[in-house]
Design a protein around this motif. Structure first.
Motif, PDB file in Angstrom:
ATOM      1  N   GLU A 195      38.935  36.385  37.802  1.00  0.00           N
ATOM      2  CA  GLU A 195      40.095  35.663  37.265  1.00  0.00           C
ATOM      3  C   GLU A 195      40.375  36.151  35.848  1.00  0.00           C
ATOM      4  O   GLU A 195      39.521  36.043  34.956  1.00  0.00           O
ATOM      5  CB  GLU A 195      39.840  34.163  37.247  1.00  0.00           C
ATOM      6  N   THR A 196      41.546  36.734  35.657  1.00  0.00           N
ATOM      7  CA  THR A 196      41.946  37.269  34.351  1.00  0.00           C
ATOM      8  C   THR A 196      43.442  37.039  34.165  1.00  0.00           C
ATOM      9  O   THR A 196      44.152  36.736  35.124  1.00  0.00           O
ATOM     10  CB  THR A 196      41.689  38.785  34.257  1.00  0.00           C
ATOM     11  N   PRO A 197      43.949  37.223  32.943  1.00  0.00           N
ATOM     12  CA  PRO A 197      45.406  37.307  32.783  1.00  0.00           C
ATOM     13  C   PRO A 197      45.909  38.567  33.463  1.00  0.00           C
ATOM     14  O   PRO A 197      45.146  39.517  33.691  1.00  0.00           O
ATOM     15  CB  PRO A 197      45.583  37.383  31.259  1.00  0.00           C
ATOM     16  N   GLY A 198      47.202  38.628  33.774  1.00  0.00           N
ATOM     17  CA  GLY A 198      47.717  39.839  34.413  1.00  0.00           C
ATOM     18  C   GLY A 198      49.219  39.775  34.621  1.00  0.00           C
ATOM     19  O   GLY A 198      49.805  38.697  34.692  1.00  0.00           O
ATOM     20  N   GLY A 199      49.822  40.957  34.721  1.00  0.00           N
ATOM     21  CA  GLY A 199      51.270  41.030  34.874  1.00  0.00           C
ATOM     22  C   GLY A 199      51.733  41.708  36.150  1.00  0.00           C
ATOM     23  O   GLY A 199      52.922  41.996  36.294  1.00  0.00           O
ATOM     24  N   TRP A 200      50.798  41.970  37.075  1.00  0.00           N
ATOM     25  CA  TRP A 200      51.193  42.627  38.328  1.00  0.00           C
ATOM     26  C   TRP A 200      51.866  41.611  39.257  1.00  0.00           C
ATOM     27  O   TRP A 200      51.617  40.407  39.165  1.00  0.00           O
ATOM     28  CB  TRP A 200      49.967  43.240  39.016  1.00  0.00           C
ATOM     29  N   GLN A 201      52.678  42.117  40.161  1.00  0.00           N
ATOM     30  CA  GLN A 201      53.340  41.265  41.160  1.00  0.00           C
ATOM     31  C   GLN A 201      52.313  40.916  42.242  1.00  0.00           C
ATOM     32  O   GLN A 201      51.843  41.798  42.963  1.00  0.00           O
ATOM     33  CB  GLN A 201      54.533  42.008  41.782  1.00  0.00           C
ATOM     34  N   ILE A 202      51.987  39.642  42.377  1.00  0.00           N
ATOM     35  CA  ILE A 202      50.936  39.225  43.302  1.00  0.00           C
ATOM     36  C   ILE A 202      51.539  38.930  44.682  1.00  0.00           C
ATOM     37  O   ILE A 202      52.373  38.040  44.821  1.00  0.00           O
ATOM     38  CB  ILE A 202      50.201  37.975  42.765  1.00  0.00           C
ATOM     39  N   ILE A 203      51.086  39.703  45.688  1.00  0.00           N
ATOM     40  CA  ILE A 203      51.662  39.553  47.029  1.00  0.00           C
ATOM     41  C   ILE A 203      50.660  38.996  48.042  1.00  0.00           C
ATOM     42  O   ILE A 203      51.043  38.701  49.171  1.00  0.00           O
ATOM     43  CB  ILE A 203      52.209  40.898  47.547  1.00  0.00           C
ATOM     44  N   GLY A 204      49.406  38.855  47.666  1.00  0.00           N
ATOM     45  CA  GLY A 204      48.429  38.324  48.607  1.00  0.00           C
ATOM     46  C   GLY A 204      47.080  38.164  47.935  1.00  0.00           C
ATOM     47  O   GLY A 204      46.940  38.373  46.718  1.00  0.00           O
ATOM     48  N   ARG A 205      46.087  37.767  48.735  1.00  0.00           N
ATOM     49  CA  ARG A 205      44.742  37.588  48.181  1.00  0.00           C
ATOM     50  C   ARG A 205      43.710  37.976  49.237  1.00  0.00           C
ATOM     51  O   ARG A 205      43.875  37.677  50.418  1.00  0.00           O
ATOM     52  CB  ARG A 205      44.514  36.146  47.741  1.00  0.00           C
ATOM     53  N   SER A 206      42.672  38.646  48.772  1.00  0.00           N
ATOM     54  CA  SER A 206      41.586  39.050  49.665  1.00  0.00           C
ATOM     55  C   SER A 206      40.372  38.144  49.456  1.00  0.00           C
ATOM     56  O   SER A 206      40.056  37.789  48.319  1.00  0.00           O
ATOM     57  CB  SER A 206      41.187  40.507  49.397  1.00  0.00           C
ATOM     58  N   PRO A 207      39.678  37.795  50.533  1.00  0.00           N
ATOM     59  CA  PRO A 207      38.453  36.991  50.388  1.00  0.00           C
ATOM     60  C   PRO A 207      37.235  37.826  50.020  1.00  0.00           C
ATOM     61  O   PRO A 207      36.151  37.283  49.808  1.00  0.00           O
ATOM     62  CB  PRO A 207      38.297  36.381  51.785  1.00  0.00           C
ATOM     63  N   VAL A 208      37.386  39.146  49.951  1.00  0.00           N
ATOM     64  CA  VAL A 208      36.242  40.032  49.693  1.00  0.00           C
ATOM     65  C   VAL A 208      35.951  40.105  48.197  1.00  0.00           C
ATOM     66  O   VAL A 208      36.870  40.217  47.385  1.00  0.00           O
ATOM     67  CB  VAL A 208      36.536  41.445  50.241  1.00  0.00           C
ATOM     68  N   SER A 209      34.689  40.043  47.827  1.00  0.00           N
ATOM     69  CA  SER A 209      34.282  40.179  46.422  1.00  0.00           C
ATOM     70  C   SER A 209      34.221  41.655  46.051  1.00  0.00           C
ATOM     71  O   SER A 209      33.466  42.419  46.678  1.00  0.00           O
ATOM     72  CB  SER A 209      32.906  39.533  46.191  1.00  0.00           C
ATOM     73  N   LEU A 210      34.982  42.035  45.041  1.00  0.00           N
ATOM     74  CA  LEU A 210      34.982  43.437  44.616  1.00  0.00           C
ATOM     75  C   LEU A 210      33.936  43.722  43.549  1.00  0.00           C
ATOM     76  O   LEU A 210      33.511  44.859  43.381  1.00  0.00           O
ATOM     77  CB  LEU A 210      36.364  43.844  44.103  1.00  0.00           C
ATOM     78  N   PHE A 211      33.555  42.694  42.786  1.00  0.00           N
ATOM     79  CA  PHE A 211      32.535  42.893  41.754  1.00  0.00           C
ATOM     80  C   PHE A 211      31.341  42.027  42.073  1.00  0.00           C
ATOM     81  O   PHE A 211      31.434  40.796  42.107  1.00  0.00           O
ATOM     82  CB  PHE A 211      33.084  42.552  40.367  1.00  0.00           C
ATOM     83  N   ARG A 212      30.189  42.692  42.323  1.00  0.00           N
ATOM     84  CA  ARG A 212      28.968  42.002  42.748  1.00  0.00           C
ATOM     85  C   ARG A 212      27.848  42.415  41.808  1.00  0.00           C
ATOM     86  O   ARG A 212      27.208  43.466  42.001  1.00  0.00           O
ATOM     87  CB  ARG A 212      28.662  42.385  44.190  1.00  0.00           C
ATOM     88  N   PRO A 213      27.607  41.613  40.764  1.00  0.00           N
ATOM     89  CA  PRO A 213      26.655  42.007  39.715  1.00  0.00           C
ATOM     90  C   PRO A 213      25.257  42.292  40.225  1.00  0.00           C
ATOM     91  O   PRO A 213      24.527  43.066  39.603  1.00  0.00           O
ATOM     92  CB  PRO A 213      26.658  40.793  38.767  1.00  0.00           C
ATOM     93  N   ASN A 214      24.887  41.696  41.369  1.00  0.00           N
ATOM     94  CA  ASN A 214      23.524  41.887  41.881  1.00  0.00           C
ATOM     95  C   ASN A 214      23.386  43.103  42.787  1.00  0.00           C
ATOM     96  O   ASN A 214      22.307  43.362  43.322  1.00  0.00           O
ATOM     97  CB  ASN A 214      23.068  40.629  42.635  1.00  0.00           C
ATOM     98  N   HIS A 215      24.481  43.831  42.994  1.00  0.00           N
ATOM     99  CA  HIS A 215      24.435  45.027  43.828  1.00  0.00           C
ATOM    100  C   HIS A 215      24.377  46.276  42.946  1.00  0.00           C
ATOM    101  O   HIS A 215      24.729  46.253  41.780  1.00  0.00           O
ATOM    102  CB  HIS A 215      25.671  45.114  44.728  1.00  0.00           C
ATOM    103  N   ASN A 216      23.949  47.354  43.537  1.00  0.00           N
ATOM    104  CA  ASN A 216      23.932  48.651  42.853  1.00  0.00           C
ATOM    105  C   ASN A 216      24.605  49.696  43.732  1.00  0.00           C
ATOM    106  O   ASN A 216      24.051  50.081  44.756  1.00  0.00           O
ATOM    107  CB  ASN A 216      22.506  49.077  42.526  1.00  0.00           C
ATOM    108  N   PRO A 217      25.812  50.158  43.377  1.00  0.00           N
ATOM    109  CA  PRO A 217      26.568  49.790  42.178  1.00  0.00           C
ATOM    110  C   PRO A 217      27.231  48.420  42.335  1.00  0.00           C
ATOM    111  O   PRO A 217      27.471  47.986  43.466  1.00  0.00           O
ATOM    112  CB  PRO A 217      27.616  50.910  42.088  1.00  0.00           C
TER     113      PRO A 217
END
Length: 245
Positions: A195-217
């Motif tokens: 969750e961040t500020p942003g100016g892109w046009q939002i057209i949908g949402r994915s349930p997948v986590s893109l950033f996983r701190p406990n994974h490598n990478p």
């Protein structure tokens, strides 16, 4: 290498410019050089950051000036850290032209388009005078390449989207964009990992986590990967979320 330029970024970094236009040719040069630096990092390098048309190399001036690495029979002693790093990067550029970067993975990203998950879908459709269903069809029929990761941890800058749905950023950015939001900015598309500020046009949402701190990478996507967006229903979205939790 006549079209490649270097310039200092402060006293501890050098920017290598591989081109001025975002295209596949320039991206391949960036990927080749990044692959070379992964295998043969130059002495004193702290990290390198690939982007659309550049690679920025950060270095430790004291480590670069380490006398053990200098040839006493040359003029190395007279060179500044910047000049030494620049010379090493020139040598790396010459040697990296024939390297083959690892093939990128193909990653399917499920997306629930429109409604509260994609509050700008109607605006994108109206901008191009097409239906919301047509925007979804065009967005989900492509196979897009991840050019770089940045802005926020795990945020993929994905290029190659059709001009048919390319839409400018919003004039007034939102203060909060939920994680997983799928956006459009010009011919780029991307996914907000946090969750961040942003100016892109939002057209949908994915349930997948893109950033996983406990994974490598920790980032699900890497530069060079390919993304396919898969439209899903509300029920499938909820099932993905439950599985991820």
């Amino acid at each position: 290498m006549s079209d490649i330029y270097m310039e200092p970024l402060g006293e501890q970094a050098i920017i290598i410019r591989f081109g001025t236009v975002i295209d596949q040719n320039t991206h391949e040069k960036v990927r080749k050089f990044a692959a070379w630096m992964d295998r043969f990092p130059i002495p004193g390098m702290v990290e390198y950051i690939p982007a659309y048309t550049t690679v920025t190399v950060f270095y430790d001036p004291l480590a670069v000036m380490d006398g053990k690495r200098l040839d006493p029979h040359t003029q190395d002693q007279m060179l500044s850290p910047y000049e030494r790093v620049k010379r090493m990067l020139h040598e790396a550029l010459e040697q990296s032209s024939d390297i083959r970067p690892a093939a990128g993975n193909i990653v399917e990203i499920p997306v629930l388009y429109g409604g509260e998950m994609g509050p700008d879908l109607a605006e994108v459709a109206a901008y191009h005078q097409i239906s919301e269903e047509e925007v979804i069809r065009i967005h989900s029929q492509g196979e897009y390449q991840v050019f770089m990761i940045g802005f926020a941890p795990g945020f993929p800058y994905i290029g190659g989207m059709s001009e048919k749905i390319a839409t400018p950023r919003k004039k007034s950015p939102r203060l909060r964009i939920p994680s997983g939001s799928v956006g459009i900015a010009g011919t780029q598309t991307g996914i907000y990992p946090l969750e961040t500020p942003g100016g892109w046009q939002i057209i949908g949402r994915s349930p997948v986590s893109l950033f996983r701190p406990n994974h490598n990478p920790p980032s699900l996507l890497q530069a060079g990967d390919y993304v396919r967006f898969i439209p899903i229903s509300r029920e499938a979205y909820e099932a993905y979320k439950e599985e991820e939790s």
